[in-house]
Scaffold this motif. Structure first.
Motif, PDB file in Angstrom:
ATOM      1  N   ALA A 242       7.233 -10.886 -27.301  1.00  0.00           N
ATOM      2  CA  ALA A 242       8.052 -11.899 -26.846  1.00  0.00           C
ATOM      3  C   ALA A 242       9.322 -12.318 -27.446  1.00  0.00           C
ATOM      4  CB  ALA A 242       7.247 -13.224 -26.427  1.00  0.00           C
ATOM      5  N   VAL A 243      10.255 -12.263 -26.899  1.00  0.00           N
ATOM      6  CA  VAL A 243      11.669 -12.252 -27.479  1.00  0.00           C
ATOM      7  C   VAL A 243      12.516 -13.352 -26.551  1.00  0.00           C
ATOM      8  CG1 VAL A 243      13.851 -11.460 -28.296  1.00  0.00           C
ATOM      9  CG2 VAL A 243      11.807 -10.136 -28.552  1.00  0.00           C
ATOM     10  N   CYS A 244      13.154 -14.536 -27.203  1.00  0.00           N
ATOM     11  CA  CYS A 244      14.032 -15.126 -26.275  1.00  0.00           C
ATOM     12  C   CYS A 244      15.441 -15.283 -27.126  1.00  0.00           C
ATOM     13  CB  CYS A 244      13.576 -16.678 -26.261  1.00  0.00           C
ATOM     14  SG  CYS A 244      14.978 -17.501 -25.555  1.00  0.00           S
ATOM     15  N   PRO A 245      16.230 -14.327 -26.907  1.00  0.00           N
ATOM     16  CA  PRO A 245      17.482 -14.141 -27.541  1.00  0.00           C
ATOM     17  C   PRO A 245      17.899 -15.614 -27.898  1.00  0.00           C
ATOM     18  CG  PRO A 245      17.301 -12.635 -26.053  1.00  0.00           C
ATOM     19  CD  PRO A 245      16.308 -13.586 -25.641  1.00  0.00           C
ATOM     20  N   GLU A 246      18.439 -16.366 -26.822  1.00  0.00           N
ATOM     21  CA  GLU A 246      19.057 -17.656 -26.979  1.00  0.00           C
ATOM     22  C   GLU A 246      18.273 -18.664 -27.839  1.00  0.00           C
ATOM     23  OE1 GLU A 246      20.116 -19.028 -23.094  1.00  0.00           O
ATOM     24  OE2 GLU A 246      20.628 -16.952 -22.413  1.00  0.00           O
ATOM     25  N   VAL A 247      16.903 -18.629 -27.794  1.00  0.00           N
ATOM     26  CA  VAL A 247      16.301 -19.975 -28.962  1.00  0.00           C
ATOM     27  C   VAL A 247      16.321 -19.129 -29.986  1.00  0.00           C
ATOM     28  CG1 VAL A 247      14.132 -20.899 -29.176  1.00  0.00           C
ATOM     29  CG2 VAL A 247      15.155 -20.955 -26.833  1.00  0.00           C
TER      30      VAL A 247
ATOM     31  N   ILE B  27       9.196  -8.297 -24.160  1.00  0.00           N
ATOM     32  CA  ILE B  27       9.356  -9.147 -22.946  1.00  0.00           C
ATOM     33  C   ILE B  27      10.172 -10.198 -23.298  1.00  0.00           C
ATOM     34  CG2 ILE B  27       7.357 -10.266 -23.106  1.00  0.00           C
ATOM     35  CD1 ILE B  27       6.773 -10.233 -20.179  1.00  0.00           C
ATOM     36  N   SER B  28      11.141 -10.616 -22.384  1.00  0.00           N
ATOM     37  CA  SER B  28      11.907 -11.955 -22.175  1.00  0.00           C
ATOM     38  C   SER B  28      10.625 -13.053 -22.171  1.00  0.00           C
ATOM     39  CB  SER B  28      12.636 -12.220 -21.052  1.00  0.00           C
ATOM     40  OG  SER B  28      13.628 -11.107 -21.043  1.00  0.00           O
ATOM     41  N   ALA B  29      10.848 -13.890 -23.271  1.00  0.00           N
ATOM     42  CA  ALA B  29       9.484 -14.924 -23.516  1.00  0.00           C
ATOM     43  C   ALA B  29       9.297 -15.777 -22.455  1.00  0.00           C
ATOM     44  CB  ALA B  29       9.916 -15.545 -24.808  1.00  0.00           C
ATOM     45  N   CYS B  30      10.387 -16.086 -21.539  1.00  0.00           N
ATOM     46  CA  CYS B  30      10.137 -17.022 -20.336  1.00  0.00           C
ATOM     47  C   CYS B  30       9.139 -16.380 -19.296  1.00  0.00           C
ATOM     48  CB  CYS B  30      11.602 -17.599 -19.756  1.00  0.00           C
ATOM     49  SG  CYS B  30      12.566 -16.147 -19.460  1.00  0.00           S
ATOM     50  N   LEU B  31       9.419 -15.125 -19.300  1.00  0.00           N
ATOM     51  CA  LEU B  31       8.259 -14.407 -18.371  1.00  0.00           C
ATOM     52  C   LEU B  31       6.921 -14.637 -18.639  1.00  0.00           C
ATOM     53  CD1 LEU B  31      10.429 -11.089 -17.576  1.00  0.00           C
ATOM     54  CD2 LEU B  31      10.299 -13.022 -16.303  1.00  0.00           C
TER      55      LEU B  31
ATOM     56  N   LEU C 280      12.738  -7.278 -18.860  1.00  0.00           N
ATOM     57  CA  LEU C 280      13.814  -8.297 -19.166  1.00  0.00           C
ATOM     58  C   LEU C 280      14.078  -8.986 -17.770  1.00  0.00           C
ATOM     59  CD1 LEU C 280      16.332  -5.907 -20.379  1.00  0.00           C
ATOM     60  CD2 LEU C 280      15.426  -7.654 -21.814  1.00  0.00           C
ATOM     61  N   LYS C 281      14.378 -10.412 -18.079  1.00  0.00           N
ATOM     62  CA  LYS C 281      14.471 -11.458 -17.010  1.00  0.00           C
ATOM     63  C   LYS C 281      15.912 -11.081 -16.368  1.00  0.00           C
ATOM     64  CE  LYS C 281      14.227 -15.091 -14.808  1.00  0.00           C
ATOM     65  NZ  LYS C 281      15.089 -14.515 -13.734  1.00  0.00           N
ATOM     66  N   LYS C 282      15.801 -11.139 -15.034  1.00  0.00           N
ATOM     67  CA  LYS C 282      16.990 -10.552 -14.356  1.00  0.00           C
ATOM     68  C   LYS C 282      18.086 -11.952 -14.206  1.00  0.00           C
ATOM     69  CE  LYS C 282      15.376 -11.852  -9.746  1.00  0.00           C
ATOM     70  NZ  LYS C 282      15.025 -11.911  -8.348  1.00  0.00           N
ATOM     71  N   ASN C 283      19.172 -11.319 -14.269  1.00  0.00           N
ATOM     72  CA  ASN C 283      20.312 -12.314 -13.802  1.00  0.00           C
ATOM     73  C   ASN C 283      20.811 -13.219 -15.362  1.00  0.00           C
ATOM     74  OD1 ASN C 283      20.483 -11.673 -11.040  1.00  0.00           O
ATOM     75  ND2 ASN C 283      19.093 -13.170 -10.541  1.00  0.00           N
ATOM     76  N   SER C 284      20.023 -13.001 -16.093  1.00  0.00           N
ATOM     77  CA  SER C 284      20.500 -13.566 -17.569  1.00  0.00           C
ATOM     78  C   SER C 284      21.546 -13.231 -18.288  1.00  0.00           C
ATOM     79  CB  SER C 284      19.161 -13.739 -18.350  1.00  0.00           C
ATOM     80  OG  SER C 284      19.543 -14.282 -19.840  1.00  0.00           O
ATOM     81  N   PRO C 285      22.402 -14.078 -18.875  1.00  0.00           N
ATOM     82  CA  PRO C 285      23.816 -13.588 -19.457  1.00  0.00           C
ATOM     83  C   PRO C 285      23.359 -13.111 -20.966  1.00  0.00           C
ATOM     84  CG  PRO C 285      23.597 -15.902 -19.451  1.00  0.00           C
ATOM     85  CD  PRO C 285      22.715 -15.323 -18.386  1.00  0.00           C
ATOM     86  N   SER C 286      22.012 -13.422 -21.165  1.00  0.00           N
ATOM     87  CA  SER C 286      21.259 -12.830 -22.470  1.00  0.00           C
ATOM     88  C   SER C 286      20.493 -11.610 -22.292  1.00  0.00           C
ATOM     89  CB  SER C 286      20.529 -13.592 -23.283  1.00  0.00           C
ATOM     90  OG  SER C 286      21.323 -14.716 -23.802  1.00  0.00           O
ATOM     91  N   CYS C 287      19.760 -11.685 -21.069  1.00  0.00           N
ATOM     92  CA  CYS C 287      18.370 -10.831 -20.784  1.00  0.00           C
ATOM     93  C   CYS C 287      18.824  -9.800 -19.720  1.00  0.00           C
ATOM     94  CB  CYS C 287      17.153 -11.470 -20.710  1.00  0.00           C
ATOM     95  SG  CYS C 287      16.502 -12.409 -22.322  1.00  0.00           S
ATOM     96  N   GLY C 288      19.601 -10.311 -18.842  1.00  0.00           N
ATOM     97  CA  GLY C 288      19.667  -9.287 -17.607  1.00  0.00           C
ATOM     98  C   GLY C 288      20.210  -7.835 -17.776  1.00  0.00           C
TER      99      GLY C 288
HETATM  100  S1  SF4 Z   1      17.594 -15.997 -23.215  1.00  0.00           S
HETATM  101 FE1  SF4 Z   1      16.860 -16.926 -21.091  1.00  0.00          FE
HETATM  102  S2  SF4 Z   1      15.912 -15.316 -19.857  1.00  0.00           S
HETATM  103 FE2  SF4 Z   1      16.156 -14.572 -21.858  1.00  0.00          FE
HETATM  104  S3  SF4 Z   1      14.213 -14.974 -22.660  1.00  0.00           S
HETATM  105 FE3  SF4 Z   1      15.167 -16.778 -23.145  1.00  0.00          FE
HETATM  106  S4  SF4 Z   1      15.213 -18.085 -21.460  1.00  0.00           S
HETATM  107 FE4  SF4 Z   1      14.213 -15.919 -20.578  1.00  0.00          FE
END
Ligand code: SF4
Length: 331
Positions: A53-58, A20-24, A116-124
């Motif tokens: 949980a995975v946040c690709p950007e962080v 899951i996208s971590a922000c969710l 996945l978190k919608k609309n994200s350039p990483s997760c969408g």
């Molecule tokens: S990259 Fe953005 S959408 Fe994906 S988990 Fe991190 S904060 Fe959420």
């Protein structure tokens, strides 16, 4: 057989793991330091699964907060690149490398699904905004986040959805049905599976398959019938991809009603006049949209168990996911 989430081999089932996208999950990892906690995923589905949980950007080394990222396509039509909106810095290689290594690591966790978190350039997953280099004007909504693309490429049979689409009761039920079905299938492969075990698995999923697509139901039946002629690896790969593709086709009210009538047919000779009419009336009421799917299913389940019609009672269709989720009360 108690099929929901259970291992058809009889071993203790491993947990149903969902990426899951971590922000969710409510983790404050977004570009602005916020989160996008999803109440349904955390509070309702959460107690029935283990989230990874995975946040690709962080995780790929970006800060919180951080500048806005966007996908940008050059005029030549090449794959979109990940660009920092304010500075123009190109983070594509960094995100692509991270994504490849992270999805490789996820392979070991035997995920049964991913949200996945919608609309994200990483997760969408789809319809992510893509800007065109050097062109002012609105972006096209035809991209996929770089991490999401790597995930789907590595695991083509994995059930993947975005949190936005899961607000639709039908899509939600279909996704969670696929997650638990994939979990059972992976449990089958993990064991020293025999052709007999594959036949038992297939038999238990016949009604579920029929509700999604009769064509694929017949194709899979033919594949299982000639299983002895195929190398094990080929049989396994073909069964998994065709089975998961079949379940990904949305089940319609009409097909559900046909499956319910088919199951009622198995009980016909054993039910008295009143019970038979009660069941058929309930199925018709569902077909007309006057009652939810859960109602005729509960009655069928009751009769199948009471009359010990094992073939029906063992169908995952009667019990595809934890009943507490009440997913079929809304379709
Ligand atoms: S990259 Fe953005 S959408 Fe994906 S988990 Fe991190 S904060 Fe959420």
């Amino acid at each position: 057989v108690a099929p929901t989430g259970n291992d058809l081999t009889g071993n203790d089932p491993p947990p149903v793991r969902i990426g899951i996208s971590a922000c969710l999950l409510g983790r404050p990892v977004r570009y602005d330091g916020g989160h996008k906690r999803d109440r349904y995923l955390v509070d309702v589905l959460g107690p029935h699964v283990d989230y990874v949980a995975v946040c690709p950007e962080v995780e790929s080394g970006m800060s919180i907060p951080r500048p806005t990222l966007r996908l940008v396509r050059s005029g030549s039509g090449a794959d979109p690149r990940m660009i920092v909106a304010e500075t123009g810095d190109d983070l594509t290689t960094r995100m692509t490398r991270f994504s490849e290594s992270r999805v490789r690591a996820l392979d070991e966790l035997q995920l049964s699904g991913y949200v996945l978190k919608k609309n994200s350039p990483s997760c969408g997953m789809e319809r992510v905004k893509v800007y065109t280099e050097g062109v002012a004007g609105p972006p096209r909504k035809d991209g996929a986040g770089l991490f999401a693309a790597a995930l789907c490429a590595r695991f083509p049979n994995l059930p993947v959805e975005e949190e936005g689409r899961l607000e639709d009761a039908g899509l939600r039920e279909c996704f969670i049905e696929r997650v638990f079905a994939y979990h059972r299938l992976r449990a089958l492969w993990r064991a020293r599976w025999t052709l007999g075990a594959l036949v038992a698995f297939h038999t238990a999923h016949k009604m579920a398959l029929m509700a999604h697509t009769v064509v694929a139901y017949r194709q899979l039946g033919r594949l299982v019938a000639r299983a002895r002629e195929l190398p094990r690896a080929e049989l396994r790969d073909r069964y998994e991809s065709e089975f998961m593709a079949a379940l990904a086709r949305p089940a319609s009210r009409g097909r559900h009603a046909n499956v319910l009538m088919h199951m009622a047919g198995h009980l016909k000779a054993r039910l008295d006049h009143d019970d038979r009419h009660e069941l058929v009336d309930l199925i018709e009421s569902f077909r007309l949209g006057q009652t939810p799917l859960a109602a005729p299913l509960a009655l069928l389940r009751h009769h199948a168990r009471r009359l010990e019609v094992t073939y029906l009672a063992d169908q995952t269709y009667l019990n595809p996911h934890p009943s507490e989720l009440m997913l079929r009360h809304r379709v």
